[in-house]
Design an enzyme around this catalytic site. Structure first.
Site, PDB file in Angstrom:
ATOM      1  N   ASP A  16      44.924  69.946  72.339  1.00 61.34           N
ATOM      2  CA  ASP A  16      46.299  70.438  72.195  1.00 61.34           C
ATOM      3  C   ASP A  16      46.432  71.059  70.803  1.00 61.34           C
ATOM      4  OD1 ASP A  16      47.617  69.350  74.754  1.00 61.34           O
ATOM      5  OD2 ASP A  16      46.506  67.644  73.973  1.00 61.34           O
TER       6      ASP A  16
ATOM      7  N   GLY B 110      39.148  61.070  76.769  1.00 66.61           N
ATOM      8  CA  GLY B 110      39.649  61.864  75.640  1.00 66.61           C
ATOM      9  C   GLY B 110      40.504  61.000  74.728  1.00 66.61           C
ATOM     10  N   HIS B 111      41.485  60.309  75.330  1.00 69.35           N
ATOM     11  CA  HIS B 111      42.323  59.404  74.537  1.00 69.35           C
ATOM     12  C   HIS B 111      41.463  58.346  73.844  1.00 69.35           C
ATOM     13  CE1 HIS B 111      45.199  60.495  77.949  1.00 69.35           C
ATOM     14  NE2 HIS B 111      45.878  60.885  76.888  1.00 69.35           N
TER      15      HIS B 111
ATOM     16  N   SER C   7      45.175  64.385  81.600  1.00 67.67           N
ATOM     17  CA  SER C   7      45.840  63.560  82.612  1.00 67.67           C
ATOM     18  C   SER C   7      46.246  64.433  83.799  1.00 67.67           C
ATOM     19  CB  SER C   7      47.071  62.879  82.019  1.00 67.67           C
ATOM     20  OG  SER C   7      46.705  62.183  80.843  1.00 67.67           O
ATOM     21  N   ARG C   8      46.543  65.699  83.532  1.00 65.80           N
ATOM     22  CA  ARG C   8      47.010  66.600  84.604  1.00 65.80           C
ATOM     23  C   ARG C   8      45.878  67.050  85.522  1.00 65.80           C
ATOM     24  NH1 ARG C   8      50.924  68.171  80.430  1.00 65.80           N
ATOM     25  NH2 ARG C   8      53.008  67.786  81.272  1.00 65.80           N
TER      26      ARG C   8
ATOM     27  N   LEU D  41      45.415  56.902  80.450  1.00 58.79           N
ATOM     28  CA  LEU D  41      44.352  57.102  79.465  1.00 58.79           C
ATOM     29  C   LEU D  41      43.016  57.470  80.109  1.00 58.79           C
ATOM     30  CD1 LEU D  41      45.120  54.148  77.009  1.00 58.79           C
ATOM     31  CD2 LEU D  41      45.957  56.512  76.941  1.00 58.79           C
ATOM     32  N   HIS D  42      42.334  58.422  79.465  1.00 56.89           N
ATOM     33  CA  HIS D  42      40.991  58.837  79.887  1.00 56.89           C
ATOM     34  C   HIS D  42      40.090  58.827  78.658  1.00 56.89           C
ATOM     35  CE1 HIS D  42      42.163  62.649  78.119  1.00 56.89           C
ATOM     36  NE2 HIS D  42      43.132  62.830  79.012  1.00 56.89           N
TER      37      HIS D  42
ATOM     38  N   VAL E  26      37.195  66.203  74.363  1.00 52.71           N
ATOM     39  CA  VAL E  26      36.217  65.551  75.243  1.00 52.71           C
ATOM     40  C   VAL E  26      36.278  66.243  76.605  1.00 52.71           C
ATOM     41  CG1 VAL E  26      35.542  63.383  76.356  1.00 52.71           C
ATOM     42  CG2 VAL E  26      36.427  63.371  74.009  1.00 52.71           C
TER      43      VAL E  26
HETATM   44  P1  AMP Z   1      48.651  63.018  75.888  1.00 54.29           P
HETATM   45  O1  AMP Z   1      48.611  61.635  76.461  1.00 54.29           O
HETATM   46  O2  AMP Z   1      48.268  64.088  76.842  1.00 54.29           O
HETATM   47  O3  AMP Z   1      49.940  63.297  75.132  1.00 54.29           O
HETATM   48  O4  AMP Z   1      47.516  63.028  74.784  1.00 54.29           O
HETATM   49  C1  AMP Z   1      47.506  62.100  73.735  1.00 54.29           C
HETATM   50  C2  AMP Z   1      46.521  62.551  72.695  1.00 54.29           C
HETATM   51  O5  AMP Z   1      45.212  62.618  73.274  1.00 54.29           O
HETATM   52  C3  AMP Z   1      46.833  63.946  72.150  1.00 54.29           C
HETATM   53  O6  AMP Z   1      46.601  63.973  70.764  1.00 54.29           O
HETATM   54  C4  AMP Z   1      45.875  64.813  72.901  1.00 54.29           C
HETATM   55  O7  AMP Z   1      45.534  65.999  72.209  1.00 54.29           O
HETATM   56  C5  AMP Z   1      44.673  63.893  73.016  1.00 54.29           C
HETATM   57  N1  AMP Z   1      43.811  64.340  74.098  1.00 54.29           N
HETATM   58  C6  AMP Z   1      44.187  64.651  75.368  1.00 54.29           C
HETATM   59  N2  AMP Z   1      43.118  65.095  76.074  1.00 54.29           N
HETATM   60  C7  AMP Z   1      42.059  65.062  75.228  1.00 54.29           C
HETATM   61  C8  AMP Z   1      40.675  65.407  75.356  1.00 54.29           C
HETATM   62  N3  AMP Z   1      40.172  65.877  76.493  1.00 54.29           N
HETATM   63  N4  AMP Z   1      39.892  65.263  74.264  1.00 54.29           N
HETATM   64  C9  AMP Z   1      40.392  64.794  73.103  1.00 54.29           C
HETATM   65  N5  AMP Z   1      41.677  64.439  72.921  1.00 54.29           N
HETATM   66  C10 AMP Z   1      42.498  64.586  73.966  1.00 54.29           C
END
Ligand code: AMP
Length: 272
Positions: free
Chosen positions: A130, A15-16, A166-167, A12-13, A156
């Site tokens: 995404d 954004g999450h 995360s990448r 988690l960052h 974010v």
């Molecule tokens: P992930 O863990 O990459 O599957 O992301 C989980 C959720 O967090 C998804 O709905 C992503 O679109 C959202 N997410 C990932 N990166 C960001 C970001 N930088 N800003 C806002 N939401 C994000």
């Protein structure tokens, strides 16, 4: 009692956590799922080495005050005998990321459907970063009569404009600098759109020019109608400009809603 669900793959960052904060502000109870979903990784992708940090994730979620965290094992999510598929058809589920990552949205659609059934939320929160995933999830939530409101939250970014992902952990310092060509390209396209340019080809060129200068490998740059994910020749406010590019071995995606999102330059980004 309203329930919000925030599906994630962990690591988690901010954004999450912005999705979590939004859900906490809008729902009485908030559940977060952490599941690195093997089915949404195409063959040869980074499933094994995808970053995992369950302890710090749980700490961050406890700090945010969430009410439940769901961390299923792969065998719990996909028990032997599971035979049901969920496919979103048409350009929303079959173009762009689906072309480049075979099976990706089949994995996303199945896991999101299962999570919606498990949590029965009133609202589920996803990130605009995404964009195609948002379109796929909005489509399936509507088509399957889930009654769940899909809430799309702004991307974010770090202070330099790079969208948090995360990448990003895979990037060397040098590659991270090169990756700034992505927000810079989007910003250039946004500037041209604000100046009156409506031709998709010219707006796309504004992005590809920056990517080429950074020696990025371009998977696609396109302008689409956000609802259908059909490409448009003439851009209008609300259209999305999509980028997928590889910097060294790291594949990054980003996008901007023309005429509505702030251009992703240093100093113009969302913070939590
Ligand atoms: P992930 O863990 O990459 O599957 O992301 C989980 C959720 O967090 C998804 O709905 C992503 O679109 C959202 N997410 C990932 N990166 C960001 C970001 N930088 N800003 C806002 N939401 C994000």
């Amino acid at each position: 009692m309203s329930v919000g669900l925030v599906p994630t793959m962990g690591a988690l960052h901010r954004g999450h956590l912005s999705l979590v904060a939004r859900a906490m502000g809008e729902c009485d109870r908030v559940a977060v799922s952490i599941f690195v979903n093997p089915r949404q990784f195409a063959p040869g992708e980074d499933f094994e080495r995808y970053p995992r940090s369950p302890e710090s994730d749980l700490e961050a979620l406890a700090g945010a005050g969430v009410h439940a965290v769901y961390m299923p094992a792969v065998e719990a999510m996909y028990p032997a005998g599971l035979s049901t598929a969920v496919h979103v058809t048409g350009p929303v589920g079959e173009g762009f990321e689906a072309d480049l990552r075979p099976g990706h949205f089949h994995g996303v659609a199945l896991v999101v459907t299962k999570l919606l059934v498990a949590a029965r939320p009133d609202r589920a929160y996803f990130g605009q970063k995404d964009a195609q995933q948002c379109a796929v999830v909005e489509r399936l939530a509507r088509d399957l009569d889930t009654g769940v409101q899909i809430v799309v939250c702004p991307t974010v970014r770090d202070g330099d404009g790079l969208a948090l992902s995360s990448r990003n952990q895979y990037l060397s310092a040098e590659d991270r600098r090169r990756a700034l060509a992505i927000p810079a390209g989007l910003a250039a396209a946004a500037t041209r759109f604000e100046a009156g340019e409506r031709g998709s080809a010219a707006l796309i060129e504004a992005v590809t020019e920056k990517l080429r200068a950074a020696d990025a490998t371009i998977d696609y740059v396109a302008i689409v109608d956000p609802g259908t994910f059909m490409e448009v020749e003439t851009a209008s406010p609300g259209c999305q400009i999509l980028v997928a590019a590889r910097i060294g071995t790291t594949r990054l995606i980003d996008n901007l809603r023309l005429g509505s999102d702030a251009a992703p330059s240093a100093g113009a980004f969302h913070t939590t």
